[in-house]
Enzyme design. Structure first.
Site, PDB file in Angstrom:
ATOM      1  N   LYS A  30      61.005  56.127  68.665  1.00 60.79           N
ATOM      2  CA  LYS A  30      59.750  55.364  68.541  1.00 60.79           C
ATOM      3  C   LYS A  30      59.392  54.667  69.849  1.00 60.79           C
ATOM      4  O   LYS A  30      58.284  54.784  70.350  1.00 60.79           O
ATOM      5  CB  LYS A  30      59.901  54.320  67.431  1.00 60.79           C
ATOM      6  CG  LYS A  30      58.846  53.233  67.451  1.00 60.79           C
ATOM      7  CD  LYS A  30      58.974  52.308  66.282  1.00 60.79           C
ATOM      8  CE  LYS A  30      59.564  50.951  66.563  1.00 60.79           C
ATOM      9  NZ  LYS A  30      58.903  50.100  67.528  1.00 60.79           N
ATOM     10  N   ARG A 100      52.464  45.613  67.858  1.00 62.79           N
ATOM     11  CA  ARG A 100      52.814  45.021  69.143  1.00 62.79           C
ATOM     12  C   ARG A 100      52.643  46.023  70.287  1.00 62.79           C
ATOM     13  O   ARG A 100      52.172  45.700  71.369  1.00 62.79           O
ATOM     14  CB  ARG A 100      54.273  44.539  69.048  1.00 62.79           C
ATOM     15  CG  ARG A 100      54.897  44.124  70.337  1.00 62.79           C
ATOM     16  CD  ARG A 100      54.395  42.769  70.790  1.00 62.79           C
ATOM     17  NE  ARG A 100      54.913  42.451  72.099  1.00 62.79           N
ATOM     18  CZ  ARG A 100      54.675  41.328  72.738  1.00 62.79           C
ATOM     19  NH1 ARG A 100      53.928  40.402  72.192  1.00 62.79           N
ATOM     20  NH2 ARG A 100      55.170  41.115  73.927  1.00 62.79           N
ATOM     21  N   CYS A 124      54.659  38.186  65.924  1.00 63.24           N
ATOM     22  CA  CYS A 124      55.514  39.088  65.182  1.00 63.24           C
ATOM     23  C   CYS A 124      56.593  38.235  64.558  1.00 63.24           C
ATOM     24  O   CYS A 124      56.990  37.227  65.131  1.00 63.24           O
ATOM     25  CB  CYS A 124      56.100  40.076  66.180  1.00 63.24           C
ATOM     26  SG  CYS A 124      57.323  41.146  65.495  1.00 63.24           S
ATOM     27  N   ARG A 129      57.088  36.384  71.181  1.00 69.78           N
ATOM     28  CA  ARG A 129      56.764  37.538  72.009  1.00 69.78           C
ATOM     29  C   ARG A 129      55.543  37.286  72.907  1.00 69.78           C
ATOM     30  O   ARG A 129      54.480  37.901  72.749  1.00 69.78           O
ATOM     31  CB  ARG A 129      56.589  38.789  71.140  1.00 69.78           C
ATOM     32  CG  ARG A 129      57.822  39.064  70.315  1.00 69.78           C
ATOM     33  CD  ARG A 129      57.751  40.313  69.511  1.00 69.78           C
ATOM     34  NE  ARG A 129      58.221  41.484  70.232  1.00 69.78           N
ATOM     35  CZ  ARG A 129      58.382  42.667  69.675  1.00 69.78           C
ATOM     36  NH1 ARG A 129      58.112  42.849  68.411  1.00 69.78           N
ATOM     37  NH2 ARG A 129      58.816  43.694  70.373  1.00 69.78           N
ATOM     38  N   PRO A 130      55.686  36.370  73.875  1.00 67.27           N
ATOM     39  CA  PRO A 130      54.576  36.095  74.793  1.00 67.27           C
ATOM     40  C   PRO A 130      54.295  37.295  75.696  1.00 67.27           C
ATOM     41  O   PRO A 130      55.106  38.217  75.769  1.00 67.27           O
ATOM     42  CB  PRO A 130      55.099  34.920  75.626  1.00 67.27           C
ATOM     43  CG  PRO A 130      56.573  34.965  75.514  1.00 67.27           C
ATOM     44  CD  PRO A 130      56.890  35.610  74.197  1.00 67.27           C
ATOM     45  N   ASP A 132      53.044  36.732  79.024  1.00 62.23           N
ATOM     46  CA  ASP A 132      52.788  36.163  80.352  1.00 62.23           C
ATOM     47  C   ASP A 132      53.264  37.095  81.477  1.00 62.23           C
ATOM     48  O   ASP A 132      52.590  37.216  82.516  1.00 62.23           O
ATOM     49  CB  ASP A 132      53.472  34.794  80.471  1.00 62.23           C
ATOM     50  CG  ASP A 132      54.959  34.858  80.116  1.00 62.23           C
ATOM     51  OD1 ASP A 132      55.292  35.451  79.071  1.00 62.23           O
ATOM     52  OD2 ASP A 132      55.786  34.343  80.884  1.00 62.23           O
ATOM     53  N   LEU A 133      54.385  37.771  81.285  1.00 64.30           N
ATOM     54  CA  LEU A 133      54.900  38.631  82.360  1.00 64.30           C
ATOM     55  C   LEU A 133      53.985  39.839  82.579  1.00 64.30           C
ATOM     56  O   LEU A 133      53.775  40.278  83.711  1.00 64.30           O
ATOM     57  CB  LEU A 133      56.322  39.115  82.031  1.00 64.30           C
ATOM     58  CG  LEU A 133      57.378  38.015  81.879  1.00 64.30           C
ATOM     59  CD1 LEU A 133      58.696  38.595  81.385  1.00 64.30           C
ATOM     60  CD2 LEU A 133      57.590  37.295  83.217  1.00 64.30           C
ATOM     61  N   ASP A 314      67.810  45.502  68.656  1.00 67.65           N
ATOM     62  CA  ASP A 314      67.318  46.292  67.523  1.00 67.65           C
ATOM     63  C   ASP A 314      68.435  46.742  66.592  1.00 67.65           C
ATOM     64  O   ASP A 314      68.169  47.231  65.496  1.00 67.65           O
ATOM     65  CB  ASP A 314      66.545  47.521  68.028  1.00 67.65           C
ATOM     66  CG  ASP A 314      65.176  47.144  68.578  1.00 67.65           C
ATOM     67  OD1 ASP A 314      64.791  45.973  68.453  1.00 67.65           O
ATOM     68  OD2 ASP A 314      64.500  48.022  69.136  1.00 67.65           O
TER      69      ASP A 314
HETATM   70  C1  UD1 Z   1      60.763  46.308  73.283  1.00 66.04           C
HETATM   71  C2  UD1 Z   1      60.994  47.160  72.054  1.00 66.04           C
HETATM   72  C3  UD1 Z   1      61.757  46.396  71.013  1.00 66.04           C
HETATM   73  C4  UD1 Z   1      63.040  45.873  71.603  1.00 66.04           C
HETATM   74  C5  UD1 Z   1      62.767  45.082  72.885  1.00 66.04           C
HETATM   75  C6  UD1 Z   1      64.045  44.637  73.602  1.00 66.04           C
HETATM   76  C7  UD1 Z   1      59.099  48.672  72.012  1.00 66.04           C
HETATM   77  C8  UD1 Z   1      57.856  49.091  71.302  1.00 66.04           C
HETATM   78  N1  UD1 Z   1      59.709  47.573  71.523  1.00 66.04           N
HETATM   79  O1  UD1 Z   1      59.958  45.198  72.877  1.00 66.04           O
HETATM   80  O2  UD1 Z   1      62.047  47.272  69.916  1.00 66.04           O
HETATM   81  O3  UD1 Z   1      63.673  45.025  70.665  1.00 66.04           O
HETATM   82  O4  UD1 Z   1      62.013  45.882  73.801  1.00 66.04           O
HETATM   83  O5  UD1 Z   1      64.849  45.736  73.885  1.00 66.04           O
HETATM   84  O6  UD1 Z   1      59.546  49.303  72.952  1.00 66.04           O
HETATM   85  N2  UD1 Z   1      59.089  38.095  77.106  1.00 66.04           N
HETATM   86  C9  UD1 Z   1      58.433  37.028  77.703  1.00 66.04           C
HETATM   87  N3  UD1 Z   1      57.233  37.261  78.312  1.00 66.04           N
HETATM   88  C10 UD1 Z   1      56.662  38.500  78.351  1.00 66.04           C
HETATM   89  C11 UD1 Z   1      57.341  39.577  77.771  1.00 66.04           C
HETATM   90  C12 UD1 Z   1      58.553  39.336  77.147  1.00 66.04           C
HETATM   91  O7  UD1 Z   1      58.905  35.896  77.661  1.00 66.04           O
HETATM   92  O8  UD1 Z   1      55.567  38.636  78.928  1.00 66.04           O
HETATM   93  C13 UD1 Z   1      60.375  37.856  76.414  1.00 66.04           C
HETATM   94  C14 UD1 Z   1      60.290  38.164  74.918  1.00 66.04           C
HETATM   95  O9  UD1 Z   1      59.798  37.074  74.179  1.00 66.04           O
HETATM   96  C15 UD1 Z   1      61.722  38.478  74.581  1.00 66.04           C
HETATM   97  C16 UD1 Z   1      62.235  39.164  75.861  1.00 66.04           C
HETATM   98  O10 UD1 Z   1      61.325  38.790  76.896  1.00 66.04           O
HETATM   99  O11 UD1 Z   1      62.459  37.296  74.381  1.00 66.04           O
HETATM  100  C17 UD1 Z   1      62.342  40.666  75.777  1.00 66.04           C
HETATM  101  O12 UD1 Z   1      61.107  41.207  75.395  1.00 66.04           O
HETATM  102  P1  UD1 Z   1      60.630  42.668  75.855  1.00 66.04           P
HETATM  103  O13 UD1 Z   1      61.731  43.345  76.597  1.00 66.04           O
HETATM  104  O14 UD1 Z   1      59.305  42.523  76.516  1.00 66.04           O
HETATM  105  O15 UD1 Z   1      60.457  43.408  74.458  1.00 66.04           O
HETATM  106  P2  UD1 Z   1      59.251  44.273  73.983  1.00 66.04           P
HETATM  107  O16 UD1 Z   1      58.749  45.126  75.090  1.00 66.04           O
HETATM  108  O17 UD1 Z   1      58.273  43.408  73.250  1.00 66.04           O
END
Ligand code: UD1
Length: 426
Positions: A30, A100, A124, A129-130, A132-133, A314
């Protein structure tokens, strides 16, 4: 025939106490498929994605691509997508807010159209799940963002250009969005601190197959040289390491002997090591992963989630479910998402002894057995964990809220039936 079936969702009924026996083929991933589908927006001509999983999140992404003007059709186990002319006027808001991963359209659409107005992908239940990055990196690449009536508006008046980006966290989604924006940008983009998850590597490889110039795939330092255009390509979606891991832990919890055909063992080291610590015998072969397990799992001591190659967040709920019957004590530490413990409540109702120490940490005391219950899934991996708990429980377990499970599992009932489980959906 519509490429996007309407699936009836219902309940899953499981009779526990059966040892798993047999083999099952692991579906496509997925988390690899979704950004690779988003990337088809950038390619001229048709792309064929083999082994694309037939799950509701993929159907949602296909609906979004169709709403943008894309052509979509299934051919065998794969899906063909071509996105000739693109219009962002009719993107269905409910699909975007409900998924998402619609977020990875941000980078792709900005690269293709130069501007975008879209709903926030929404929060979610597993955490805030911000984004900002994502936004900060795209701003460095020349995109200006503002918010209008609760929607994200982005525009790159002078086009998207390369940048030196240092990610404070190795975010999977942010790395993917930067890649999608950078492949056709002016100049070179470097990402330091990129996510190393295999799904990011798969996105790099699929983009390179379309003519992109990305170096460092699979490492935390990526270099992307922008090219003028991408072309369509044939690409095989890798097998899903989380689905394979779910069935590995199912065999560990219920006992048995199974072959997980085409399991992506090279990307499952952390999960295989953990399963071995808990008593599974694992053998990696050309066919996939053989798993043998005695009736009762052992405690892992501590299960700590981390970014790849650590133990995947996951897999945490499924590992928690199995730990509930492991004699002794297990400490579960969740370091990626702050709200991934919602499954503890239904597990407790099945007889699990779980104490939450703080927002990141659980303490599990192994209980003799779980008992069947009517329980509700409220997110994807937690739902799969309840199915695994049902395999280990005495009597019948009914899992409701199965629409969450269908987001990531093609047909969990059929797969487990192939392993001898008495399970059906109604
Ligand atoms: C993806 C996966 C998800 C998996 C996760 C971590 C998909 C569709 N989903 O989610 O199944 O559990 O990777 O392996 O591929 N964060 C920030 N700011 C941001 C982005 C992220 O603070 O702009 C934080 C998130 O809140 C979280 C951490 O970074 O605590 C990791 O998130 P991220 O790696 O971005 O996960 P996703 O891409 O949402």
């Amino acid at each position: 025939m519509s490429p996007i079936p309407e699936k009836a969702t219902g309940e899953i009924h499981i009779r526990g106490g059966v040892r798993l026996q047999g083999k099952v083929k692991v579906q496509g991933s997925k988390n690899a498929a979704l950004p690779i589908l988003a990337a088809t927006i950038l390619a001229e001509g048709e792309s064929y994605l083999k082994d694309c999983p037939k799950i509701s999140d993929v159907y949602r992404m296909l609906r979004l691509l169709q709403s943008l003007g894309g052509q979509v059709r299934w051919e065998g186990d794969g899906v063909c997508v071509s996105t000739g002319s693109i219009t962002t006027q009719d993107m269905p808001a409910d699909v975007i807010t409900g998924m998402r991963s619609s977020l990875c359209l941000l980078g792709a659409l900005l690269a293709r159209c130069g501007s975008i107005v879209m709903e926030y992908p929404g929060g979610c239940v597993i955490g805030q799940r911000p984004i900002d990055l994502h936004l900060g990196a795209l701003e460095q690449m020349g995109v200006h963002f503002h918010e209008e009536e609760g929607r994200i508006c982005g525009e790159a008046p002078e086009g998207i250009h390369g940048a030196e980006i240092h990610l404070a966290l190795p975010s999977v989604g942010a790395t993917e969005n930067i890649l999608l924006a950078a492949v056709t940008a002016r100049g070179v983009t470097r990402i330091e601190g990129a996510a190393r998850e295999p799904e990011v590597e798969a996105l790099c490889r699929s983009l390179n197959a379309c003519g992109a110039r990305i170096e460092g795939a699979g490492s935390s330092c990526l270099e992307i040289r922008g090219v003028k255009r991408l072309h369509g390509a044939v690409y095989r979606i890798p097998a899903d390491r989380i689905v394979a891991g779910t069935y590995l832990f199912a065999a560990l919890g219920a006992g048995g002997c199974v072959l997980l055909e085409q399991a992506p063992c090279g990307h499952m080291q952390g999960v295989i090591r953990m399963a071995e610590r808990m008593g599974a015998l694992c053998q990696v072969t050309e066919e996939g992963l053989y798993v043998q397990s005695a009736a009762k799992p052992a405690s892992a001591g501590v299960i700590r989630t981390g970014v790849y190659p650590g133990f995947p967040t996951d897999m945490q709920s499924v590992a928690l479910a199995v730990s509930t019957i492991a004699p002794g004590e297990t400490r579960i530490e969740e370091h990626i998402f702050e709200n991934r413990f919602r499954v503890t409540e239904p597990l407790r109702r099945m007889g699990a002894d779980i104490r939450q120490l703080d927002s990141h940490c659980l303490y599990v005391k192994g209980t003799d057995r779980l008992h069947g219950q009517r329980v509700e899934a409220c997110e994807l991996r937690g739902g799969a964990a309840l199915v695994v708990a049902g395999l280990m429980a005495e009597g019948e377990t009914v899992v409701t809220g199965c629409e969450y499970i269908e987001r990531g599992y093609e047909n969990i009932c059929k797969d487990l039936r192939e392993l001898g489980v008495r399970i059906h959906s109604v």
